[in-house]
Design a protein around this motif. Structure first.
Motif, PDB file in Angstrom:
ATOM      1  N   TRP A  78       2.231   7.555  -5.131  1.00 29.50           N
ATOM      2  CA  TRP A  78       3.380   7.202  -4.352  1.00 29.50           C
ATOM      3  C   TRP A  78       2.965   7.282  -3.017  1.00 29.50           C
ATOM      4  O   TRP A  78       3.462   6.199  -2.216  1.00 29.50           O
ATOM      5  CB  TRP A  78       4.493   7.649  -4.886  1.00 29.50           C
ATOM      6  CG  TRP A  78       5.744   7.391  -4.014  1.00 29.50           C
ATOM      7  CD1 TRP A  78       6.232   8.474  -3.381  1.00 29.50           C
ATOM      8  CD2 TRP A  78       6.303   6.144  -4.162  1.00 29.50           C
ATOM      9  NE1 TRP A  78       7.412   7.325  -2.711  1.00 29.50           N
ATOM     10  CE2 TRP A  78       7.572   6.393  -3.509  1.00 29.50           C
ATOM     11  CE3 TRP A  78       6.253   5.047  -5.098  1.00 29.50           C
ATOM     12  CZ2 TRP A  78       8.328   5.181  -2.995  1.00 29.50           C
ATOM     13  CZ3 TRP A  78       6.998   3.944  -4.723  1.00 29.50           C
ATOM     14  CH2 TRP A  78       8.059   4.041  -3.867  1.00 29.50           C
ATOM     15  N   GLN A  79       2.612   8.323  -2.435  1.00 29.71           N
ATOM     16  CA  GLN A  79       2.410   8.400  -1.094  1.00 29.71           C
ATOM     17  C   GLN A  79       1.279   7.578  -0.484  1.00 29.71           C
ATOM     18  O   GLN A  79       1.673   6.923   0.398  1.00 29.71           O
ATOM     19  CB  GLN A  79       1.704   9.994  -0.732  1.00 29.71           C
ATOM     20  CG  GLN A  79       3.076  10.849  -1.032  1.00 29.71           C
ATOM     21  CD  GLN A  79       4.043  10.680  -0.012  1.00 29.71           C
ATOM     22  OE1 GLN A  79       4.249  10.284   0.981  1.00 29.71           O
ATOM     23  NE2 GLN A  79       5.428  11.154  -0.594  1.00 29.71           N
ATOM     24  N   GLN A  80       0.231   7.376  -1.429  1.00 25.33           N
ATOM     25  CA  GLN A  80      -0.534   6.284  -0.941  1.00 25.33           C
ATOM     26  C   GLN A  80      -0.021   4.854  -0.753  1.00 25.33           C
ATOM     27  O   GLN A  80      -0.250   4.117   0.168  1.00 25.33           O
ATOM     28  CB  GLN A  80      -1.676   6.388  -1.674  1.00 25.33           C
ATOM     29  CG  GLN A  80      -2.647   7.467  -1.670  1.00 25.33           C
ATOM     30  CD  GLN A  80      -3.288   7.694  -0.231  1.00 25.33           C
ATOM     31  OE1 GLN A  80      -4.097   6.926   0.072  1.00 25.33           O
ATOM     32  NE2 GLN A  80      -3.208   9.077   0.280  1.00 25.33           N
ATOM     33  N   LEU A 122       3.118   4.008  -0.363  1.00 28.54           N
ATOM     34  CA  LEU A 122       4.107   3.969   0.542  1.00 28.54           C
ATOM     35  C   LEU A 122       3.338   3.911   1.960  1.00 28.54           C
ATOM     36  O   LEU A 122       3.770   3.204   2.816  1.00 28.54           O
ATOM     37  CB  LEU A 122       4.914   5.216   0.620  1.00 28.54           C
ATOM     38  CG  LEU A 122       6.310   5.151   1.192  1.00 28.54           C
ATOM     39  CD1 LEU A 122       7.193   4.096   0.691  1.00 28.54           C
ATOM     40  CD2 LEU A 122       6.977   6.477   1.079  1.00 28.54           C
ATOM     41  N   GLY A 123       2.343   4.529   2.035  1.00 33.18           N
ATOM     42  CA  GLY A 123       1.523   4.468   3.392  1.00 33.18           C
ATOM     43  C   GLY A 123       1.018   3.008   3.481  1.00 33.18           C
ATOM     44  O   GLY A 123       1.263   2.478   4.622  1.00 33.18           O
ATOM     45  N   PRO A 160       2.678  11.510  -7.791  1.00 35.23           N
ATOM     46  CA  PRO A 160       3.281  11.601  -6.243  1.00 35.23           C
ATOM     47  C   PRO A 160       2.078  11.448  -5.328  1.00 35.23           C
ATOM     48  O   PRO A 160       2.448  10.803  -4.259  1.00 35.23           O
ATOM     49  CB  PRO A 160       3.435  13.321  -6.382  1.00 35.23           C
ATOM     50  CG  PRO A 160       3.553  13.865  -7.544  1.00 35.23           C
ATOM     51  CD  PRO A 160       3.086  12.707  -8.577  1.00 35.23           C
TER      52      PRO A 160
END
Length: 67
Positions: free
Chosen positions: A11-13, A15-16, A8
């Motif tokens: 994924w956040q990194q 996506l950013g 997770p």
């Protein structure tokens, strides 16, 4: 791409970074296909100039270990 477990935080990194990259391409007058081409991804993955799908595809490309 095949569904797989993605950390997770990773994924956040990803996506950013994908959002930031796509925003820059958009501001410069580029298209979603241009963004996919910049990252060496399949241009058929975009859904009729849908930036949201393009961002997700690029983030998945960042998380793909085979890349």
């Amino acid at each position: 791409m095949k569904p797989q477990h993605i950390n997770p935080v990773q994924w956040q990194q990803a996506l950013g970074l994908a959002r930031q990259s796509c925003a820059r391409i958009f501001r410069d007058g580029g298209t979603p296909d241009d963004a996919l081409r910049n990252f060496g991804l399949n241009q058929q993955a975009s859904n009729d100039n849908d930036w949201g799908a393009t961002v997700t595809t690029i983030a998945q490309g960042f998380c793909n270990p085979a890349r």
